[in-house]
Design a protein around this motif. Structure first.
Motif, PDB file in Angstrom:
ATOM      1  N   ILE A   1       0.863  -1.182   0.000  1.00 38.27           N
ATOM      2  CA  ILE A   1       0.000   0.000   0.000  1.00 38.27           C
ATOM      3  C   ILE A   1       0.898   1.231   0.000  1.00 38.27           C
ATOM      4  CG2 ILE A   1      -1.796   1.289   1.212  1.00 38.27           C
ATOM      5  CD1 ILE A   1      -2.783  -1.308   2.406  1.00 38.27           C
ATOM      6  N   ARG A   2       0.796   2.015  -1.039  1.00 39.99           N
ATOM      7  CA  ARG A   2       1.564   3.261  -1.133  1.00 39.99           C
ATOM      8  C   ARG A   2       0.652   4.408  -0.693  1.00 39.99           C
ATOM      9  NH1 ARG A   2       2.916   2.931  -6.062  1.00 39.99           N
ATOM     10  NH2 ARG A   2       5.094   2.290  -5.947  1.00 39.99           N
ATOM     11  N   LYS A   3       1.000   5.052   0.409  1.00 34.40           N
ATOM     12  CA  LYS A   3       0.151   6.104   0.942  1.00 34.40           C
ATOM     13  C   LYS A   3       0.999   7.260   1.448  1.00 34.40           C
ATOM     14  CE  LYS A   3      -1.881   5.595   4.826  1.00 34.40           C
ATOM     15  NZ  LYS A   3      -2.794   5.119   5.884  1.00 34.40           N
ATOM     16  N   LEU A   4       0.358   8.399   1.596  1.00 34.99           N
ATOM     17  CA  LEU A   4       1.033   9.582   2.131  1.00 34.99           C
ATOM     18  C   LEU A   4       1.195   9.459   3.636  1.00 34.99           C
ATOM     19  CD1 LEU A   4      -0.735  12.509   0.253  1.00 34.99           C
ATOM     20  CD2 LEU A   4       1.524  11.577  -0.191  1.00 34.99           C
ATOM     21  N   VAL A   5       2.347   9.882   4.122  1.00 38.00           N
ATOM     22  CA  VAL A   5       2.551   9.912   5.575  1.00 38.00           C
ATOM     23  C   VAL A   5       1.637  10.952   6.202  1.00 38.00           C
ATOM     24  CG1 VAL A   5       4.227  10.332   7.421  1.00 38.00           C
ATOM     25  CG2 VAL A   5       4.929   9.147   5.324  1.00 38.00           C
ATOM     26  N   ARG A   6       1.467  12.077   5.513  1.00 39.11           N
ATOM     27  CA  ARG A   6       0.596  13.146   5.988  1.00 39.11           C
ATOM     28  C   ARG A   6      -0.250  13.646   4.828  1.00 39.11           C
ATOM     29  NH1 ARG A   6       1.329  11.807  10.448  1.00 39.11           N
ATOM     30  NH2 ARG A   6       2.345  12.913  12.181  1.00 39.11           N
ATOM     31  N   SER A   7      -1.544  13.403   4.872  1.00 36.20           N
ATOM     32  CA  SER A   7      -2.452  13.967   3.887  1.00 36.20           C
ATOM     33  C   SER A   7      -2.800  15.392   4.309  1.00 36.20           C
ATOM     34  CB  SER A   7      -3.715  13.116   3.783  1.00 36.20           C
ATOM     35  OG  SER A   7      -4.461  13.202   4.992  1.00 36.20           O
ATOM     36  N   PRO A   8      -3.364  16.210   3.413  1.00 41.19           N
ATOM     37  CA  PRO A   8      -3.736  17.582   3.806  1.00 41.19           C
ATOM     38  C   PRO A   8      -4.645  17.633   5.024  1.00 41.19           C
ATOM     39  CG  PRO A   8      -3.840  17.347   1.431  1.00 41.19           C
ATOM     40  CD  PRO A   8      -3.589  15.975   1.984  1.00 41.19           C
ATOM     41  N   LEU A   9      -5.595  16.712   5.103  1.00 40.18           N
ATOM     42  CA  LEU A   9      -6.499  16.698   6.258  1.00 40.18           C
ATOM     43  C   LEU A   9      -5.747  16.338   7.533  1.00 40.18           C
ATOM     44  CD1 LEU A   9      -9.347  16.910   7.426  1.00 40.18           C
ATOM     45  CD2 LEU A   9      -9.708  14.508   6.790  1.00 40.18           C
ATOM     46  N   GLU A  10      -4.845  15.350   7.426  1.00 31.78           N
ATOM     47  CA  GLU A  10      -4.069  14.954   8.610  1.00 31.78           C
ATOM     48  C   GLU A  10      -3.139  16.086   9.049  1.00 31.78           C
ATOM     49  OE1 GLU A  10      -3.707  10.127   7.936  1.00 31.78           O
ATOM     50  OE2 GLU A  10      -2.309  11.473   6.951  1.00 31.78           O
ATOM     51  N   LEU A  11      -2.635  16.868   8.097  1.00 31.51           N
ATOM     52  CA  LEU A  11      -1.772  17.996   8.448  1.00 31.51           C
ATOM     53  C   LEU A  11      -2.546  19.045   9.251  1.00 31.51           C
ATOM     54  CD1 LEU A  11       0.959  19.406   8.165  1.00 31.51           C
ATOM     55  CD2 LEU A  11       0.130  20.395   6.014  1.00 31.51           C
ATOM     56  N   ILE A  12      -3.783  19.338   8.841  1.00 32.47           N
ATOM     57  CA  ILE A  12      -4.613  20.303   9.570  1.00 32.47           C
ATOM     58  C   ILE A  12      -4.910  19.795  10.975  1.00 32.47           C
ATOM     59  CG2 ILE A  12      -6.883  21.399   9.628  1.00 32.47           C
ATOM     60  CD1 ILE A  12      -6.812  21.456   6.579  1.00 32.47           C
ATOM     61  N   VAL A  13      -5.213  18.501  11.064  1.00 31.18           N
ATOM     62  CA  VAL A  13      -5.514  17.914  12.383  1.00 31.18           C
ATOM     63  C   VAL A  13      -4.282  17.991  13.277  1.00 31.18           C
ATOM     64  CG1 VAL A  13      -6.120  15.796  13.581  1.00 31.18           C
ATOM     65  CG2 VAL A  13      -7.320  16.432  11.480  1.00 31.18           C
ATOM     66  N   SER A  14      -3.099  17.718  12.725  1.00 32.53           N
ATOM     67  CA  SER A  14      -1.863  17.748  13.515  1.00 32.53           C
ATOM     68  C   SER A  14      -1.566  19.165  14.009  1.00 32.53           C
ATOM     69  CB  SER A  14      -0.689  17.232  12.678  1.00 32.53           C
ATOM     70  OG  SER A  14      -0.897  15.897  12.303  1.00 32.53           O
ATOM     71  N   ILE A  15      -1.748  20.151  13.121  1.00 35.00           N
ATOM     72  CA  ILE A  15      -1.515  21.550  13.536  1.00 35.00           C
ATOM     73  C   ILE A  15      -2.488  21.947  14.639  1.00 35.00           C
ATOM     74  CG2 ILE A  15      -1.643  23.949  12.761  1.00 35.00           C
ATOM     75  CD1 ILE A  15      -0.667  23.003  10.026  1.00 35.00           C
TER      76      ILE A  15
END
Length: 333
Positions: free
Chosen positions: A286-300
């Motif tokens: 499975i090739r996936k992003l470590v941080r998607s745009p939504l996950e980046l907003i949640v992390s911030i």
């Protein structure tokens, strides 16, 4: 085609040879090469489903490839829990080189040795393999090629020699451009999509003199002879692992080959290759992003909440208060 060549005053040789006509006469046709085909024990018409494919190793007959098409509907070569592991059985009428590759790949000079088989008349070859498929995260389309380290086969294809991108087609295209740069022509086997001129006799001499530079691959940091091609894998390219290859039988003498044979049912003195899956795929990448745009907003938002005791809503309300309520002379857009 000319029967004689004339030597000029220089070192060049002028000769008008139609290499395409020569290859057409020498090559075996589909009916002369393949006598019997079966998928999961069900026989099918070989030449209705094996299509011609021009490659840099010569004209091949391919099945289940995205680079070729036939006049009839494609054979449903499906392997699942209902059909079980797939098995392709071929009876061959001549010595044959067989290549195993993904649907978007093509045979090429640097094809992995474990994925190609030399089948001589009279031999029985069994190749057993496993496959691991790749599943891509939908968010991958939003990032650059360099970040995901792969290309989409159709939408990100920049090659001149093929309509679909893959690692093998990229290497072929890279080799064609190198041949054009040094010899001003390409090998007569090279696909003609790019409009590159085929080499005449002088061009073939040039290709032979630079064989090591054209056929070998090297890293950009290496000083060895070879091509430094910046080629990455296709995003959908599966991983094929050869588990075992078995060779049986003896090669018959030339006299034995003249014995009458009935090719309609796969009997007689011939060669046979069976390519089968050991089992259905049990793993997938499975090739996936470590941080998607939504996950980046949640992390911030989480970091702000941890250190400042605020949420993203609080920040928005603060900006709204400063811009509208705090200063009537400031207009926020």
């Amino acid at each position: 085609m000319c029967s004689t060549c004339s030597q000029t005053c220089g070192s060049k040789i002028n000769c008008s040879i139609n290499f395409q006509e020569i290859m057409t006469r020498v090559r075996a046709t589909c009916t002369q090469l393949i006598g019997y085909c079966a998928w999961n024990e069900k026989q099918f018409d070989c030449c209705d489903h094996f299509a011609t494919l021009e490659t840099e190793v010569g004209t091949c007959y391919t099945i289940n490839s995205l680079h070729s098409s036939t006049s009839k509907p494609p054979l449903q070569m499906i392997s699942n829990r209902h059909t079980g592991p797939g098995k392709l059985e071929l009876h061959l009428l001549e010595n044959t080189q067989v290549y195993l590759h993904g649907a978007d790949e093509v045979p090429f000079i640097n094809h992995p040795l474990e994925e190609q088989f030399t089948v001589e008349l009279g031999q029985t070859v069994t190749a057993i393999f496993l496959i691991r498929e790749i599943v891509n995260d939908p968010f991958l389309e939003s990032v650059s090629v360099e970040q995901r380290a792969c290309r989409w086969a159709s939408s990100e294809n920049f090659l001149s020699t093929h309509v679909l991108y893959s690692y093998s087609t990229c290497i072929v295209d890279c080799r064609a451009r190198a041949q054009m740069e040094i010899c001003s022509c390409v090998s007569q086997f090279m696909p003609r999509m790019g409009g590159f001129p085929a080499c005449d006799l002088n061009g073939l001499i040039c290709l032979q003199e630079n064989k090591e530079n054209f056929n070998n691959l090297r890293l950009n940091t290496s000083n060895a002879k070879g091509l430094a091609c910046d080629c990455m894998a296709s995003c959908d390219e599966p991983e094929i692992n050869i588990v075992e290859t078995l060779y049986e039988g003896e090669v018959p003498t030339f006299k034995d080959r003249d014995i009458d044979r009935d090719w309609s049912n796969g009997t007689g003195i011939n060669s046979k290759i069976t390519i089968k899956m050991e089992s259905l795929p049990m793993e997938q990448y499975i090739r996936k992003l470590v941080r998607s745009p939504l996950e980046l907003i949640v992390s911030i938002g989480g970091i702000i909440g941890l250190f400042l005791g605020l949420s993203m809503i609080d920040v928005i309300e603060l900006i709204h208060y400063i811009c509208i309520k705090g200063n009537p002379y400031i207009t926020c857009r």
